[in-house]
Structures are given as structure tokens and as C-alpha cells.
Design an enzyme around this catalytic site. Structure first.
Site, short mmCIF file in Angstrom:
data_model
loop_
_atom_site.label_atom_id
_atom_site.label_comp_id
_atom_site.label_asym_id
_atom_site.label_seq_id
_atom_site.Cartn_x
_atom_site.Cartn_y
_atom_site.Cartn_z
N ARG A 73 1.02 -1.49 -0.71
CA ARG A 73 -0.08 0.13 0.17
C ARG A 73 0.95 1.39 -0.47
O ARG A 73 1.76 1.39 0.29
CB ARG A 73 -0.54 0.53 1.25
CG ARG A 73 -1.94 1.35 1.51
CD ARG A 73 -2.74 1.17 2.61
NE ARG A 73 -4.12 -0.37 2.27
CZ ARG A 73 -4.41 -0.80 3.93
NH1 ARG A 73 -4.05 -0.34 4.81
NH2 ARG A 73 -4.90 -1.27 3.10
N HIS A 124 3.61 -11.13 1.65
CA HIS A 124 4.15 -10.56 2.53
C HIS A 124 5.94 -10.97 3.43
O HIS A 124 6.70 -10.20 3.93
CB HIS A 124 3.79 -9.74 3.45
CG HIS A 124 3.69 -8.88 4.90
ND1 HIS A 124 4.14 -9.57 6.07
CD2 HIS A 124 3.32 -7.44 4.83
CE1 HIS A 124 4.28 -7.82 6.20
NE2 HIS A 124 4.10 -6.76 5.55
#
EC number: 2.7.4.1
Length: 686
Positions: free
Chosen positions: A404, A434
């Protein structure tokens, strides 16, 4: 701090819990023990946090209301109730923020020779320079937009600084214009250093808004500006990508352009703006009074950054330490003999870069594989990976394009690496990658040997100076084999791989954590010592929270270090008497993820890339790796867990009614800061 209401007796609301963290950040700006410029910095961090909070969390709640959607959350608090409570709390906190700025920080900075000039502070000595700066540097790039039938209200970019101007008189075409919008180009700095020959001996900085307001009439010849008010609109900035896209990079580029013009969720405007003008803007942005924030000062504090060159007003400079064993010779030779643990930012991030740099040049290295979540095109790591590819190494980069607010940067990184000859993979649609992994394959004595780095934080050198994270470098055969299989899983097709040492999301991590908690519960029921210590950024996942409640009721001692969101309710009779929750908010952003289980004296310890949130456990690719070396295990338990539980300077305690209280040293206690202790410990061992 006021307490929020909660509908559930077992679960705090996630959005309200997150805003509590932002209030703890704001409290750092109030700390008189911190240097002045650091307090100002925490004020800016609070502003940046609020921006993202509105862009993502508040925007999501407003979207629920717009769509008349009912989302079932464990706390059972309706979206409209959450929004109402947040509006009241945020308005109060913003008021406190500007009171602190105007009545404490700015006067204190002025007393040490740093002056911030707003419109009302412009003196005669400034006016000539301000006029010249406006005519040469500001006016040429401004585009005033009149509001009339032929010029509808413009589309204003998310978080851009704008001015609404009330006017009297007629323009060159004889039109009666009453209002205009003047967008401030992002190319212009939001505040400017005034030259010494104008300011004298003081360090003076003038806000762009003050310069523009001083000369607003110059933009409308023959007319009179009767008012000029800075404002800023915040928009929904969340990205939603379909799972059946043909090209993730192309789809993401298309979606990024729409982020700038999403649904408005907040309007900030100078507090002296007349009500009829604010009503007009609220109507244009389809907002009501609850979304309006009247600002007593600069509208955008997050841009209040500069190199003030006043080290005495900042924290003492800390230089991260390179462990002695890594200061000379080959990193490969060290790792053949022992695992190496790095605790950033107390330990330097350079050994990670040096490992890759050595691999890029070593003729024995055949392949380098790495995940990249937030790195940036200027990153040394990206440059070294590109160099390795040009040197003929098989370089594979798994880049998560959807990190993001770093999406555009990651697309650039992907292009750099592809042009250098690396294989770039964008992970798996629907699951953010991630995990933080490096795998190096090296030929030694006609055998292939693997070297691995696993981390709790991103491969970003800047973050490694500001975030606390762990990194493990190892040649352990099982761990290296597991990492190899995970890269195959990420880049290829096939069924879930079965790992021997690592837990990984979205497959085995959640179930593995539940099993570890249940084992601890069993030990407690058998009358054995049982202890769980968890350090993560957030705890929201309902099944893990339920398992921790059951463990507490069985007698397990549970210590939780949760930096931001904690939906678990601690210290509640019959539910969670044995659970203690703390949050550390200090000089560095706490980011390590560490899971400790007493396990009947066997002491199982893991570090991970995952927080205890549903998104991490079910919608991301995450790693959770065991610390097998006894010495390193003891080091993490002492430095990364017990050390933080003992902090009485930067710690907050969560109570069962939902309020957080700052921990203070008792009368018979010495002040103790976990982060300061780690800095001193590393420096003393140089």
C-alpha cells in the site's frame, strides 16, 4: 483519554483500537522529555497516520454506509456508531494537536531561534522579499480557476493543498465572479526558508499559504479578494483489483490513477473560513459537518519537514553497529560456522546488503532469489540485484506490487530488475507476498550450498534505521530447504508445499499458532509452568484471541506487546485475568514479530513477518521461522521480549475498559527505556 463504547464483552473494535494507537503517537509530541524537533516530528507522524487512517479505515466504513452494507465484525458495533465515535475522538485529538503546536511547540522553537511565519506574522521586513518570491517562484506555476457556469468545480487531487477565494468585482470579460479555486502545485514547497539578509540572525521559515494569501489579489487583476482560505480534501485511497486480471502491473497502473480522485472522506479548512463557504465545499464533496475539520494553523502538518540543522534539538545521533564477527572477511565464511542474528536499528542493515553484494560478485554463486515488499528504486539492494543479474547470476525477484502506497515505486523496481536481466514475479493474485526472504545458492567443492536471510521487516535500508526488526542469516539445512520450497511455490504452479521447520501463511501458520497455544493450555492444566509472550504490531484475529482467553483461564501467564491494534480485552474477570497487554511507542517504530511459548521448558521461539491479523494469516504469503540456536534464542527472549516488558518510560498498559495508560516508574524503580538500553548495549560492545 476518553473511553470508547464497545458492544462486545470479548472484543474491542478494530478501528477504534487503531485510533487509540494514533493517540499514543500524539502523546509522544506532548512529552516534555523529548527534544523539541522530535516532538514536532511526532506531531507530523500523527498527521500522516491520520491521513492513511481516513484514506483506508474511515473510507471503508463510509463505503459500508454508502452501499447500505452490513458487515459482521466480532465486536458487533455498527459502522455508523464507529464513525460517530471516531468523529468525536478525531476532532478532539486534532484540536489538541494544534493547541500543542500553537501554544507550546512554536513558542518554544521561537525561543531557540526557529520562527515559523504564518500570514498574520508577516512583518514589514519580510514584505519585499515575499513579493519578489511570489512573483518569481509562485505566481508562474499557479492556475486560478473561477467558479462560474463555464468553469465547474474542479476535480481536486487527494490531499492536495488548495485555496478557495471569495471575490468582488468583474473579470476581464465582464463576468461577476464570486469565488475561485487556486490549487497549490505539488512542485512548490509548503514552507520556505527566508534568507538570512531578510530574517537577521533567526532561522525563519514562511508557509506557502502565507505567501499566497499575502498576494492573492495579484492573481485577480481588477478584482478584490475578500477572503482566502486553505483547504484540503482526503479521499478513499484503497485499491481493489479483480482476481482475474490478465496483467497485474497494467491493472495496477490503471487503478493508481483513480486513487487520486476517490470518494471524499474528510475536509480540512482554516478555522476562520465563513460558514457559507464551508457549506459550499461540503456540498461539492458530498460530506456533512461530521467530516469537517476546522484547522487553527497550517492545514497540512505532514509536509512540515526540513533539515533545520539543529542537532541539539534532536535525539542524539545513533550509528547502528555491525556485529564484530561480520566486520572482516567473507559473510559466507562466517555463516558456515554459525547463524547470525541482526536486531535493527541497533544492528546495522549493512550486513544484509554486504551478503548480497558478495553474492553478486562471487563466481561460485549461481542463483539469488529474494522477495521485495517495500524497497524503492534507489535502494542499494535493488542496485545490487541488478548488478548480480548483469554478472550472469540467476536472479529471481518476487515483487509485491500491491504494497500500500508503494505500488508505483514497486512497478519502477520491477522494470529496473527486468531490464538488468532478472526474472521478476509479481506474486500471487489475491495473496500479497509479505514474506521477507533471501535465498542464495553457491557452489562449494562441487556441491550446492544454500544461504538464507529471513526477516520480520522489509528490505528497505531507510526503514531499517527507524523500525525495530529481526533478521536471521543461516545455512540450517531444514530452514534453507523450506525457503527453497517457498520460492518454488511463489514462482511456479502446484499444490501446497510441506515445510519441515517453517510455518507459512496462508497454509499452516494460523493452525500452527492455535496448536502452540493449545499445547501451552494443556501444560497449564497439567500443573506445569506455562507462559506465552507475543510481540506483534496488531492482534485482531478472533480464533487466536479466543484461544488466548482459554489459555488464560487455564492458568497460562500471557504477556502481549502489541504496538497498535489490540482487539483482545485483557484483565477481565473470568475471561482474561492472566493476560497483560503493553504497547511501546518510542524513538523507533516497534516492528518485530516474536512468538514465545514456554512449552514445558523446551522454550519454542519464532520470529515472523506476520502480525496476528486475518489478512496476514489468510490473505498473505508470510513466513514464521524458528530460532534454533540456544544463544540466539536467549538473546531474543532477553532483548526483544523481557526488556520491553520492563520498560517504564515508553510503555502503555491496556485496561479492560479499553483505555490505555502511560506506564511510569515507581518510587523504588529506576527509569528504564528498552530502546535506550539496546542502543547503549550495542555501543558499549563495539
Amino acid at each position: 483519554m476518553e473511553n470508547f463504547q464497545h458492544s462486545s464483552e470479548t472484543y474491542f473494535n478494530r478501528e477504534l483500537a487503531l485510533f487509540e494507537f494514533h493517540r499514543r503517537v500524539l502523546a509522544q509530541a506532548k512529552n516534555p522529555e523529548f527534544p523539541l524537533l522530535e516532538r514536532l516530528n511526532f506531531l507530523m507522524i500523527f498527521s500522516r497516520n491520520l491521513d492513511e487512517f481516513f484514506e483506508i479505515r474511515v473510507a471503508g466504513l463510509m463505503k459500508q454506509l454508502d452501499l447500505n452494507a452490513i458487515t459482521r465484525t466480532p465486536d458487533a458495533l455498527p459502522a455508523e456508531v464507529v464513525l460517530q465515535e471516531l468523529s468525536e475522538a478525531v476532532h478532539q485529538s486534532v484540536k489538541e494537536q494544534y493547541q500543542l503546536l500553537n501554544h507550546t511547540l512554536l513558542p518554544a522553537l521561537q525561543s531557540v531561534g526557529i520562527h515559523f511565519i504564518q500570514f498574520q506574522d508577516i512583518l514589514e521586513k519580510h514584505k519585499r522579499w515575499v513579493a519578489e518570491y511570489f512573483s518569481k517562484q509562485v505566481q508562474p506555476v499557479l492556475t486560478p480557476i473561477s467558479l462560474d457556469p463555464s468553469h465547474p468545480f474542479p476535480r481536486l487531487v487527494n490531499k492536495s493543498l488548495n485555496f478557495i477565494v471569495s471575490l468582488e468585482g468583474k473579470d476581464a470579460f465582464g463576468r461577476q465572479i464570486e469565488m475561485a479555486i487556486v490549487p497549490a502545485p505539488r512542485s512548490l514547497p509548503r514552507f520556505i526558508s527566508i534568507p538570512e539578509h531578510v530574517s537577521g540572525n533567526a532561522q525563519e521559515y514562511i508557509f506557502l499559504s502565507a505567501i499566497l494569501q499575502q498576494h492573492i489579489d495579484d492573481l485577480f487583476p481588477g478584482m478584490k479578494a475578500t477572503g482566502c482560505y486553505a483547504f484540503r480534501v482526503t479521499r478513499n485511497a484503497d485499491l481493489i483489483l479483480a482476481e482475474d486480471v490478465d496483467d497485474l502491473a497494467v491493472a495496477l497502473k490503471d487503478e493508481l490513477s483513480s486513487r487520486r480522485f476517490g470518494r471524499a472522506v474528510r475536509l480540512e479548512i482554516e478555522d476562520d473560513c465563513p460558514q457559507e463557504i464551508t457549506d459550499y465545499l461540503l456540498n461539492e464533496f458530498d460530506l456533512d459537518e461530521s467530516h469537517l475539520y476546522r484547522i487553527d494553523g497550517p492545514v497540512n502538518l505532514s509536509r512540515l519537514t526540513a533539515d533545520f540543522d539543529r542537532p541539539e534539538l534532536k535525539f542524539p545521533v545513533y550509528t547502528p553497529v555491525i556485529p564484530k564477527i561480520l566486520r572482516k572477511g567473507s559473510v559466507f565464511e562466517v555463516l558456515k560456522k554459525q547463524d547470525v542474528l541482526l536486531h535493527h536499528p541497533f544492528d546495522s542493515f549493512k550486513p544484509v546488503i554486504n551478503l548480497l553484494r558478495e553474492a553478486a560478485k562471487d563466481p561460485g554463486v549461481l542463483a539469488i532469489k529474494q522477495t521485495l515488499y517495500r524497497s524503492g528504486p534507489d535502494s542499494e539492494i535493488v542496485q545490487v540485484l541488478a548488478e548480480a543479474a548483469r554478472n550472469g547470476k540467476e536472479v529471481t525477484a518476487v515483487i509485491e506490487l500491491r504494497a500500500r502506497f508503494d505500488e508505483e515505486s514497486n512497478i519502477t523496481v520491477a522494470n529496473i530488475l527486468q531490464e538488468a536481466g532478472a526474472v521478476v514475479v509479481y506474486g500471487i493474485v489475491g495473496y500479497k507476498t509479505h514474506a521477507k526472504m533471501i535465498l542464495i545458492v553457491r557452489r562449494e567443492d562441487n556441491q550446492l550450498v544454500r544461504y538464507v536471510h529471513l526477516g520480520t521487516g522489509n528490505y528497505h535500508a531507510g526503514n531499517a534505521r527507524m523500525y525495530t526488526d529481526y533478521g536471521l542469516m543461516t545455512t540450517d539445512s531444514q530452514i534453507c530447504s523450506d525457503v527453497h520450497l517457498m520460492f518454488q511455490e511463489l514462482t511456479g504452479m502446484g499444490k501446497m508445499v510441506h515445510l519441515k521447520a517453517l510455518l507459512h501463511a496462508p497454509f499452516t501458520l494460523h493452525a500452527g499458532l492455535l496448536q502452540l497455544i493449545e499445547q501451552e493450555t494443556t501444560f497449564a492444566r497439567e500443573g506445569k509452568r506455562a507462559h506465552i509472550m507475543i510481540k506483534v504490531n496488531a492482534l485482531t484475529e478472533p480464533k487466536l484471541i479466543t484461544a488466548l482467553y482459554e489459555a488464560s483461564q487455564a492458568g497460562v501467564k500471557i504477556d502481549l506487546l502489541i504496538r497498535s491494534i489490540c482487539c483482545l480485552i485483557p484483565g477481565q474477570k473470568g475471561l482474561s485475568e492472566n493476560i497483560r497487554v503493553r504497547s511501546i511507542v518510542g524513538r523507533f517504530l516497534e516492528h518485530t514479530r516474536v512468538y514465545y511459548f514456554e512449552h514445558g521448558g523446551a522454550q519454542k521461539l519464532y520470529c515472523a513477518s506476520a502480525d496476528w491479523m486475518g489478512r496476514n494469516l489468510f490473505s498473505r504469503v508470510e513466513t514464521c521461522f524458528p530460532i534454533l540456536n540456544t544463544r540466539l534464542k536467549k538473546q531474543i527472549i532477553k532483548d526483544g521480549l523481557e526488556n520491553y516488558m520492563a520498560d517504564n518510560q515508553n510503555a502503555w498498559t491496556l485496561y479492560s475498559d479499553g483505555h490505555w495508560e502511560k506506564v511510569t516508574a515507581g518510587a523504588d524503580e529506576n527509569p528504564f527505556s528498552a530502546q535506550l538500553y539496546l542502543m547503549e548495549q550495542k555501543q558499549n560492545n563495539i
